[in-house]
Design a protein around this motif. Structure first.
Motif, PDB file in Angstrom:
ATOM      1  N   THR A 105      16.301  83.022  10.473  1.00  0.00           N
ATOM      2  CA  THR A 105      16.955  81.715  10.452  1.00  0.00           C
ATOM      3  C   THR A 105      15.993  80.734   9.787  1.00  0.00           C
ATOM      4  O   THR A 105      14.847  80.598  10.214  1.00  0.00           O
ATOM      5  CB  THR A 105      17.298  81.236  11.877  1.00  0.00           C
ATOM      6  OG1 THR A 105      16.100  81.129  12.649  1.00  0.00           O
ATOM      7  CG2 THR A 105      18.240  82.220  12.559  1.00  0.00           C
ATOM      8  N   VAL A 106      16.446  80.065   8.739  1.00  0.00           N
ATOM      9  CA  VAL A 106      15.587  79.172   7.963  1.00  0.00           C
ATOM     10  C   VAL A 106      16.017  77.721   8.146  1.00  0.00           C
ATOM     11  O   VAL A 106      17.183  77.378   7.945  1.00  0.00           O
ATOM     12  CB  VAL A 106      15.618  79.536   6.468  1.00  0.00           C
ATOM     13  CG1 VAL A 106      14.842  78.514   5.645  1.00  0.00           C
ATOM     14  CG2 VAL A 106      15.025  80.928   6.256  1.00  0.00           C
ATOM     15  N   ASN A 107      15.057  76.890   8.546  1.00  0.00           N
ATOM     16  CA  ASN A 107      15.290  75.450   8.645  1.00  0.00           C
ATOM     17  C   ASN A 107      14.406  74.747   7.612  1.00  0.00           C
ATOM     18  O   ASN A 107      13.609  75.397   6.915  1.00  0.00           O
ATOM     19  CB  ASN A 107      15.015  74.955  10.067  1.00  0.00           C
ATOM     20  CG  ASN A 107      13.589  75.238  10.510  1.00  0.00           C
ATOM     21  OD1 ASN A 107      12.693  75.436   9.697  1.00  0.00           O
ATOM     22  ND2 ASN A 107      13.370  75.256  11.812  1.00  0.00           N
ATOM     23  N   PRO A 108      14.514  73.428   7.449  1.00  0.00           N
ATOM     24  CA  PRO A 108      13.688  72.741   6.450  1.00  0.00           C
ATOM     25  C   PRO A 108      12.193  72.966   6.628  1.00  0.00           C
ATOM     26  O   PRO A 108      11.461  73.095   5.647  1.00  0.00           O
ATOM     27  CB  PRO A 108      14.073  71.272   6.657  1.00  0.00           C
ATOM     28  CG  PRO A 108      15.498  71.323   7.106  1.00  0.00           C
ATOM     29  CD  PRO A 108      15.541  72.514   8.022  1.00  0.00           C
ATOM     30  N   GLU A 109      11.730  73.006   7.871  1.00  0.00           N
ATOM     31  CA  GLU A 109      10.308  73.219   8.128  1.00  0.00           C
ATOM     32  C   GLU A 109       9.844  74.560   7.570  1.00  0.00           C
ATOM     33  O   GLU A 109       8.791  74.653   6.921  1.00  0.00           O
ATOM     34  CB  GLU A 109      10.051  73.162   9.638  1.00  0.00           C
ATOM     35  CG  GLU A 109       8.598  73.362  10.018  1.00  0.00           C
ATOM     36  CD  GLU A 109       8.403  73.457  11.516  1.00  0.00           C
ATOM     37  OE1 GLU A 109       7.359  73.968  11.922  1.00  0.00           O
ATOM     38  OE2 GLU A 109       9.299  73.015  12.268  1.00  0.00           O
ATOM     39  N   ILE A 110      10.636  75.614   7.801  1.00  0.00           N
ATOM     40  CA  ILE A 110      10.285  76.940   7.295  1.00  0.00           C
ATOM     41  C   ILE A 110      10.382  76.978   5.781  1.00  0.00           C
ATOM     42  O   ILE A 110       9.545  77.591   5.099  1.00  0.00           O
ATOM     43  CB  ILE A 110      11.209  78.006   7.911  1.00  0.00           C
ATOM     44  CG1 ILE A 110      10.999  78.078   9.428  1.00  0.00           C
ATOM     45  CG2 ILE A 110      10.966  79.369   7.280  1.00  0.00           C
ATOM     46  CD1 ILE A 110       9.604  78.464   9.841  1.00  0.00           C
ATOM     47  N   ALA A 111      11.399  76.321   5.224  1.00  0.00           N
ATOM     48  CA  ALA A 111      11.564  76.296   3.768  1.00  0.00           C
ATOM     49  C   ALA A 111      10.351  75.658   3.095  1.00  0.00           C
ATOM     50  O   ALA A 111       9.854  76.162   2.080  1.00  0.00           O
ATOM     51  CB  ALA A 111      12.836  75.533   3.402  1.00  0.00           C
TER      52      ALA A 111
END
Length: 218
Positions: A6-12
């Motif tokens: 699961t990718v959120n802005p922080e991970i991106a």
């Protein structure tokens, strides 16, 4: 084994400078957009994603499907008390879900081989890893070959804390406004050893600039 991320802005944003994380995302079998920012950025870039899928909602959906089909789950992560309480709560809410095993996430590197061996012997249909992002996905990637018999594995952040009742789920109004991230920022402290949530949210302005203004390919 299917590795779901699961990718959120922080991970991106983190993946822009973390080459290991970038490789893990690139080799993932399935990626879901965990955050309204990812959805908005996809529209901005002309490749719209229909909706966001949070890790918590994904976990609940898998538990519901597992309850119907009798899937087995292994829960790895968070502290011992919360892990046990989450497993007990899941057993009550989803009585047909089989508990293949569980273990807290506060173990040393020396203990990791025995935990991996235990998971292999348990042969769960779904392995849920709740040791914080992106550490969970890095741990999964490191042991990917050893856990090949597991059908599905993914990181869930603090979802077990919510299921256990340690952390309250975001109110419905926050969800409708796509502001769960702000609710967590204001009400949930970071886990021991992790950056403060305020420091981690510093990635959001960077994401906004790169995705909405500079408009690169993430």
């Amino acid at each position: 084994m299917l590795h779901l991320i699961t990718v959120n802005p922080e991970i991106a944003i983190a993946s822009q400078t973390d080459m290991l994380l970038q490789r893990i995302i690139g080799e993932a079998d399935l990626i879901t957009p965990d955050g309204i920012g990812i959805v908005l950025a996809s529209r901005r870039q002309g490749e719209p994603i229909p909706e966001r899928v949070t890790g918590y909602d994904l976990l609940l959906g898998l538990l519901e499907a597992g309850n119907r089909a009798g899937w087995s789950f292994y829960f790895l992560g968070t502290d011992e008390l919360t892990n046990r309480q989450a497993a007990e709560a899941i057993g009550v809410r989803y009585p047909n879900v089989r508990l293949a095993g569980r273990h807290h996430g506060y173990f040393s590197q020396d203990e990791a081989p025995s935990i991996v061996s235990h998971i292999r012997q348990a042969r769960p249909d779904v392995l849920v890893v709740a040791m914080g992002a992106p550490y969970s996905d890095k741990w999964i990637y490191k042991h990917k070959q050893e856990l090949a018999q597991t059908k599905l594995v993914f990181g869930v952040g603090g979802s077990l804390d919510v299921i256990a009742g340690k952390v309250k789920a975001a109110p419905a109004i926050w969800k409708r406004l796509n502001l769960e991230w702000l609710n967590r920022l204001l009400s949930v402290p970071a886990a021991k050893g992790q950056k403060s949530r305020w420091r981690r949210q510093a990635a959001l302005p960077k994401f906004l600039y790169r995705a909405m203004i500079r408009n690169p390919k993430l």
